[in-house]
Design a protein around this motif. Structure first.
Motif, PDB file in Angstrom:
ATOM      1  N   GLU A  37       0.830  -1.203   0.000  1.00 33.67           N
ATOM      2  CA  GLU A  37       0.000   0.000   0.000  1.00 33.67           C
ATOM      3  C   GLU A  37       0.869   1.260   0.000  1.00 33.67           C
ATOM      4  OE1 GLU A  37      -2.847  -0.114   3.168  1.00 33.67           O
ATOM      5  OE2 GLU A  37      -3.623  -2.070   2.572  1.00 33.67           O
ATOM      6  N   SER A  38       1.985   1.206   0.727  1.00 30.74           N
ATOM      7  CA  SER A  38       2.908   2.344   0.777  1.00 30.74           C
ATOM      8  C   SER A  38       3.523   2.609  -0.596  1.00 30.74           C
ATOM      9  CB  SER A  38       4.029   2.072   1.784  1.00 30.74           C
ATOM     10  OG  SER A  38       3.513   1.794   3.062  1.00 30.74           O
TER      11      SER A  38
ATOM     12  N   GLY B 268       1.162   4.208  -2.767  1.00 27.93           N
ATOM     13  CA  GLY B 268       0.915   5.592  -2.378  1.00 27.93           C
ATOM     14  C   GLY B 268       2.004   6.558  -2.789  1.00 27.93           C
TER      15      GLY B 268
ATOM     16  N   SER C 255       4.271  13.857   8.311  1.00 33.18           N
ATOM     17  CA  SER C 255       3.531  14.819   7.490  1.00 33.18           C
ATOM     18  C   SER C 255       3.409  16.171   8.168  1.00 33.18           C
ATOM     19  CB  SER C 255       2.140  14.273   7.155  1.00 33.18           C
ATOM     20  OG  SER C 255       1.411  13.992   8.344  1.00 33.18           O
TER      21      SER C 255
ATOM     22  N   SER D  74       0.676   3.661  10.286  1.00 29.90           N
ATOM     23  CA  SER D  74      -0.637   4.091   9.811  1.00 29.90           C
ATOM     24  C   SER D  74      -1.518   2.897   9.464  1.00 29.90           C
ATOM     25  CB  SER D  74      -0.466   4.982   8.579  1.00 29.90           C
ATOM     26  OG  SER D  74      -1.723   5.303   8.015  1.00 29.90           O
TER      27      SER D  74
ATOM     28  N   THR E 256      -3.722   3.289   7.298  1.00 28.80           N
ATOM     29  CA  THR E 256      -3.933   3.524   5.861  1.00 28.80           C
ATOM     30  C   THR E 256      -2.623   4.025   5.247  1.00 28.80           C
ATOM     31  OG1 THR E 256      -4.735   5.763   6.343  1.00 28.80           O
ATOM     32  CG2 THR E 256      -6.392   4.014   6.114  1.00 28.80           C
TER      33      THR E 256
ATOM     34  N   PHE F 249      -1.325   3.721   2.389  1.00 23.81           N
ATOM     35  CA  PHE F 249      -1.453   4.298   1.049  1.00 23.81           C
ATOM     36  C   PHE F 249      -1.680   5.803   1.138  1.00 23.81           C
ATOM     37  CE2 PHE F 249      -4.252   5.937  -2.272  1.00 23.81           C
ATOM     38  CZ  PHE F 249      -3.540   5.635  -3.421  1.00 23.81           C
ATOM     39  N   HIS F 250      -2.641   6.199   1.988  1.00 23.89           N
ATOM     40  CA  HIS F 250      -2.963   7.620   2.120  1.00 23.89           C
ATOM     41  C   HIS F 250      -1.837   8.383   2.818  1.00 23.89           C
ATOM     42  CE1 HIS F 250      -7.117   5.933   1.579  1.00 23.89           C
ATOM     43  NE2 HIS F 250      -7.101   6.910   0.696  1.00 23.89           N
ATOM     44  N   ALA F 251      -1.172   7.730   3.771  1.00 19.25           N
ATOM     45  CA  ALA F 251      -0.048   8.386   4.450  1.00 19.25           C
ATOM     46  C   ALA F 251       1.068   8.691   3.465  1.00 19.25           C
ATOM     47  CB  ALA F 251       0.460   7.506   5.586  1.00 19.25           C
TER      48      ALA F 251
ATOM     49  N   GLN G 279       0.768   8.835   0.177  1.00 17.37           N
ATOM     50  CA  GLN G 279       0.243   9.757  -0.838  1.00 17.37           C
ATOM     51  C   GLN G 279       0.297  11.201  -0.342  1.00 17.37           C
ATOM     52  OE1 GLN G 279      -4.075   9.720  -1.793  1.00 17.37           O
ATOM     53  NE2 GLN G 279      -3.425   9.220  -3.884  1.00 17.37           N
ATOM     54  N   ASN G 280      -0.039  11.404   0.932  1.00 15.98           N
ATOM     55  CA  ASN G 280      -0.009  12.743   1.515  1.00 15.98           C
ATOM     56  C   ASN G 280       1.419  13.304   1.516  1.00 15.98           C
ATOM     57  OD1 ASN G 280      -0.954  15.063   2.914  1.00 15.98           O
ATOM     58  ND2 ASN G 280      -0.315  14.159   4.851  1.00 15.98           N
TER      59      ASN G 280
ATOM     60  N   SER H 220       2.528  14.211  -1.952  1.00 16.32           N
ATOM     61  CA  SER H 220       1.950  15.464  -2.434  1.00 16.32           C
ATOM     62  C   SER H 220       2.681  16.664  -1.844  1.00 16.32           C
ATOM     63  CB  SER H 220       0.461  15.529  -2.111  1.00 16.32           C
ATOM     64  OG  SER H 220       0.247  15.658  -0.715  1.00 16.32           O
TER      65      SER H 220
END
Length: 531
Positions: free
Chosen positions: A27-28, A31, A171, A201, A203, A205-207, A209-210, A213
């Motif tokens: 997932e990482s 992401g 983050s 985390s 999640t 993937f979202h960590a 992805q954040n 970004s």
């Protein structure tokens, strides 16, 4: 070419309950993780080998390089892309002789000397840190802070060695790390190493992805942050600055930005009155519990530690202001007077990013570790800097913000442009807190610059993705405007027939701030763009 930007260091002990290591890793990678280091300190060789083999297969699937921490035997066994070494591990030149040609070799560095040795030994990248305190590993070297990374990065100038910041990065502080970790020569980080923010985390993937970004936004915005705003060769440059000041005056009157001030007890009342006189709204709050809510409402934050109180509130206020992209004006009153003040200033500036730092020669000299000017309490002793323009320009590059050097002549720089202001009157030195009032005025106008930027955000005035910016608005213009407002008001006040000395001057000064007009700025401002 290896992409070091989002460098994941594994830590299976941090996985949430029920989360499988390989599921989390995949997932990482999905992401946005660009490189993976497997770190296992407390397992036997067979288990390490099995984990590394499975990790290698997954990294191959996403075409992401795999680095093994410390263990050259494991790296050879799984045909890893590289090895990361600590200062007490096998020397790089020996590791290089054991590994296949083209293997990536990185080394952890905590000092300039470490980096110099890594360069001479042939390292491909260095991990610089720890930047922040971390609970994921026991630190054997001191935390160097964000500003320490920037100083070490200069050592890499002229080399092809890449740099990754390590230690406690997440983050919440990633943008502060990226923005602050820039050398005075413009050398920036190639990546950030992250552990718990992704691994712990639920999640990942979202960590990832954040964080990805944030990295992307920073890279898109970095050229904007060092862009020269004012061209000294332009015949219209002075008019442009004056008109900009006048526009900010009108914005402040129209929007009445809330200016949060954590200031010293000597000047609280007069600073609040000066804020009101300019058309803004003051709030003098110090409780740590209030800082998050206030950060959402304010237009700017002023931190003046003249009496060095409320440090916890100062830390949180600055962090939340950074997160909300609000201006932070730092006034390190008397910083050179004691070691305690120096340590406190360093702690604050390593925790959050200032938009503007304002001080007299002794205060800014202490921040820059300069011996040219000495401190006597909150005052300066000596003749000042031999090259004030060069001094403020270099300090602005070092601190990654606008620097305001106050005195008989005021010097302001964002690291590219240097502006010289020659307004004011010597009576300002005869009242308590005149320098603090400059800080208040700068914060008010930076709040106006923020409000102006926000009002134009939908019209393309800001970058399309403003998350890469630590503050919105023209902070150089805000700083110039604040200094001009106070110094011109002082000139007007001292000419009044009801002013007979310092006791009658202060209320007159507040009056003149209240009545100050754009026309008076245009007629009286003495501005020179020198660089």
């Amino acid at each position: 070419m290896v992409d070091y930007s989002l460098y994941l260091v594994t830590g299976r002990e941090l996985l949430p309950q029920g989360k499988d290591y390989l599921v989390s890793l995949e997932e990482s990678l999905q992401g946005g993780v660009t490189i993976v280091q497997v770190r296992e300190k407390h397992i036997d060789t067979l288990e390490f080998l099995e984990i590394a083999q499975k990790t290698k297969l997954l990294c191959n699937k996403y075409n992401v390089p795999l680095i093994i921490n410390d263990r050259i035997d494991i790296a050879l066994a799984v045909q890893a892309d590289g090895v990361h070494l600590g200062q007490t591990d096998m020397p790089i030149h020996i590791a290089r002789s054991l590994l296949p040609p083209g293997t990536i070799l990185g080394v952890s560095c905590n000092t300039k000397e470490h980096v110099q040795k890594a360069i001479s030994d042939g390292a491909d990248y260095v991990g610089i840190g720890a930047v922040w305190g971390t609970s994921t590993k026991q630190l054997t070297s001191p935390v160097i802070g964000v500003r320490g990374v920037g100083q070490i990065l200069k050592t890499l100038d002229g080399t092809n060695v890449k740099a990754v910041a390590i230690g406690g990065i997440k983050s919440a502080n990633a943008l502060r790390t990226l923005h602050g970790s820039v050398s005075t020569t413009g050398h920036v980080l190639d990546g950030i190493a992250v552990v718990s923010d992704i691994v712990a985390s639920t999640t990942p993937f979202h960590a990832a992805q954040n964080l990805s970004s944030i990295l992307g936004a920073f890279n898109r915005n970095i050229t904007l942050r060092v862009d020269q705003r004012y061209d000294a060769t332009s015949s219209h440059i002075i008019d442009k600055i004056k008109n900009g000041v006048c526009n900010l005056m009108q914005t402040i009157k129209k929007t009445s930005p809330l200016i949060h001030q954590i200031t010293n007890v000597v000047v609280t009342n007069q600073s609040a009155n000066a804020t009101l006189a300019l058309g803004a709204s003051p709030i003098m709050a110090t409780a740590p519990e209030e800082m998050y809510d206030l950060s959402l409402a304010i237009g700017a934050l002023l931190i003046n530690f003249g009496t060095v109180k409320d440090k916890e509130g100062m830390i949180l206020a600055g962090q939340f202001a950074n997160a909300s992209q609000k201006p932070v004006v730092f006034d390190p009153v008397g910083v050179g007077a004691t070691q305690f003040r120096k340590r406190t200033a360093a702690e604050l500036l390593n925790t959050w990013q200032a938009s503007v730092i304002k001080g007299n020669a002794a205060e800014l000299g202490a921040l820059a570790d300069s011996k040219e000017v000495q401190a006597k309490g909150v005052d300066s002793v000596g003749g000042g800097f031999l090259d004030p323009a060069g001094f403020v320009k270099e300090l602005a590059k070092k601190e990654r913000c606008v620097i305001v050097l106050t005195g008989k002549t005021d010097w302001i720089s964002d690291g590219t442009t240097v502006v010289k202001l020659d307004n004011g009157h010597e009576i300002l030195g005869d009242i308590t807190g005149s320098g603090c009032l400059v800080g208040t005025c700068v914060a008010v106008f930076c709040g106006g610059a923020w409000a102006e930027a926000v009002s134009h955000e939908g019209n393309g005035a800001l970058n399309q993705d403003p998350s890469g910016q630590l503050v919105k608005g023209d902070m150089l213009l805000g700083a110039i405007s604040g200094v001009l407002a106070l110094t011109i008001a002082a000139e007007l006040a001292v000419e009044r027939s009801d002013v007979h000395g310092s006791g009658t001057f202060l209320p007159a000064l507040i009056d003149e701030l209240y009545h100050l007009t754009p026309q008076e700025i245009i007629e009286k401002a003495k501005i020179e763009v020198v660089s």
